[in-house]
Design a protein around this motif. Structure first.
Motif, mmCIF file in Angstrom:
data_model
loop_
_atom_site.group_PDB
_atom_site.id
_atom_site.type_symbol
_atom_site.label_atom_id
_atom_site.label_comp_id
_atom_site.label_asym_id
_atom_site.label_seq_id
_atom_site.Cartn_x
_atom_site.Cartn_y
_atom_site.Cartn_z
ATOM 1 N N LEU A 161 0.828 -1.202 0.000
ATOM 2 C CA LEU A 161 0.000 0.000 0.000
ATOM 3 C C LEU A 161 0.869 1.261 0.000
ATOM 4 N N ASP B 296 -5.271 3.744 -9.384
ATOM 5 C CA ASP B 296 -5.336 3.070 -8.084
ATOM 6 C C ASP B 296 -6.214 1.829 -8.165
ATOM 7 N N THR C 280 -4.995 -2.048 -7.707
ATOM 8 C CA THR C 280 -5.565 -2.932 -6.689
ATOM 9 C C THR C 280 -6.107 -4.202 -7.334
ATOM 10 N N MET D 195 -8.721 -0.995 0.419
ATOM 11 C CA MET D 195 -7.504 -1.782 0.141
ATOM 12 C C MET D 195 -7.168 -2.689 1.325
ATOM 13 N N ASN E 282 -9.686 -5.466 1.413
ATOM 14 C CA ASN E 282 -9.352 -6.365 0.316
ATOM 15 C C ASN E 282 -8.143 -7.234 0.694
#
Lengths: 204, 204, 204, 204
Positions: free
Chosen positions: A70, B11, B15, B87, B90
């Motif tokens: 991240l 982004d 992801t 995120m 996830n």
């Protein structure tokens, strides 16, 4: 036909993709450290319970690599372009990321044994190297705003530089307490990941 | 130069790509659970037949991960953008996906042994955690239409919310019957995957 | 904001990327079949020479997967868009691709043993399933030009349909001669890959 | 709808992505060569120190693959488009890249044993094949400017052709001194990587 800008954007995208690949592979390879405990002569449920340190180490490493991914992503959103020196520094960072499944297996296999301290030194030491490589990478980009995007303010860059110091300092703490308690050392590594999971949110 | 919208799209793409990498890698690592049976003192063909539960578990896990990948893909087509909280959620989902090759090896290695029930608890329990993480992820996106795309209607969102409940409920069933029959438990997991393979087609 | 066309293009790209990931992982996992022979009590050089069948099987599987990747790529260049049924069929194909490192280890480990025939049945049988899954996938796309691009002529589509028949027919031959000679069977698999490496070039 | 140029750009991107996947995966698989030394009857710290040659071999292979990735990336930035012959040549290159985790484990396991020379022959021999495949790939692109981009001057192309000769020549040296000292041979491989890490920077 292709403009310089588009090739540079492509370079950045490819570096991110390669790094993502290594992060994703390393995070998945962690699972190979888990073993069917049934050969050790105890029942399956007891064997899995006895393996708790493998799960704890796996979760710690997984969360740490995930949060690194991240933040790697976040770091690259501040970078305008990549050059070869950045790619090499990024490569050194990935070298230590790749070692994580190995150091995780070491700490998982020894956490309840007399040499837990040595194992925790290996584990936290690897994260210290990751933290150092990370700071070297960022400072290379930020120095004199070498590779920073125009819309990143100097104040933002300084904030990031300060935040990135928590990882090496925390890893030194994890390393220092390794000889006292391997478990405490791994917990500090997990706490560092939690710190970045929370503070890293400034960009969103 | 780059607009906010383009960075957000990037982004989301990154992801998805990271998740795809973990799905693809976990699905491929399943093969490492298959072993040359020839060392067990029976003929190769007999040994492979004796390993039928390994193949059954592999196919079940493969299809489940494949359908999850399809639906993950579908879920993201309803999402406008990703933020850090998404995120992280996830990432938790991926943690349990990464465990799948391990739980598959456990259930494959014990399906014909007395502790098949325990093994099936581990296997279906992991899929229960996946199903919970999945619902947490979706509800985070859908709550108050937080991250939904404009063209997703409220009715569509509610249909998806309902469909996603089948996985945790089905997994609880798989978990409950584990102690009766490990094989039946794995079959329920396979049935859940089949359900999503069929119903998930609304988007196409 | 995003048009339907762009989402469809994205779907196709993501399916290709997922397939590429599985091809790339499966091809790389082949290396895990190679072992340091030094524990078998012979010298390293003699041990490596004794392992020739592992190298032969690895090269055959590597080239076959590589050529499959090339042709998969080529097939998708004829497809306008993907739908869920295509994704599922593609997933079945990938299931058998994922099995390749396992069947390769079986054939490599038994090629010089009495049960070489059984091992070759496993190996060529897996490629037969791959070939069938491949033809099912293509015929699904081509039937009534369901998913074909507009610029693909009917003649081109028929040529491809004919070419794709070589793989299942050749695999049946490889399967049939397995009991006579495992080595000959693997050689036929290699010959099929060579055929596609050459004929597949029509598109370039 | 899609223009020929866009399909060609996509082909190039997909070939790069597949190659990147194999590079990233091979580089991560290197970690599987590291083992918990605690079963060998010495203390963990002593065991890890005794494994220094595994770390040295891992770092050498990691840096070599990383620099190859960087240069592969750089090579493709000079290429206008890919054709099937290039893809096949690229595939042969990747075959030897995939073998690297195996040859690394061989050299790591034998560096301090009497047969270190044989192991170093395997290791440096693999890099020689990589270097040859690399040169074949580049010369195929550069011959008569077959696949070169318009903005690459003939002088640039010649410089690259010359630089790429260092790898096969250096690998021959590494191969030649294998019988004298396995360690020296691996060091030469590391020196070749360092050469490309530095000289490859012309493009940035």
């Amino acid at each position: 036909m292709e403009t310089v800008g588009s090739r540079e954007a492509q370079d950045t995208a490819r570096t991110e993709a390669f790094s993502d690949g290594v992060f994703a592979f390393a995070i998945t390879l962690l699972v190979l450290n888990l073993r069917d405990p049934s050969t050790s002569g105890v029942s399956l449920s007891q064997g899995l319970i006895n393996e708790w340190q493998s799960f704890f180490a796996l979760v710690t490493s997984f969360i740490t690599i995930l949060v690194m991914w991240l933040n790697h992503h976040n770091m690259f959103s501040h970078i305008d372009r990549v050059d070869r020196r950045l790619m090499l520094r990024n490569g050194i960072l990935l070298l230590f990321v790749v070692l994580t499944p190995f150091t995780t297996s070491i700490v998982a296999g020894h956490m309840t044994l007399p040499d837990a301290g040595t194992a925790a030194v290996v584990y936290s030491g690897n994260f210290l190297f990751i933290a150092i490589a990370w700071n070297v990478l960022w400072r290379y980009c930020a120095k004199g705003r070498r590779l920073l995007r125009e819309d990143v303010t100097d104040a933002e860059a300084r904030t990031i530089t300060r935040q990135y110091l928590v990882a090496p300092l925390g890893s030194v703490v994890a390393l220092a307490i390794s000889s006292i308690s391997g478990l405490a050392s791994v917990t500090v590594v997990l706490a560092i990941a939690a710190f970045y999971a929370i503070t890293g949110s400034h960009g969103d």
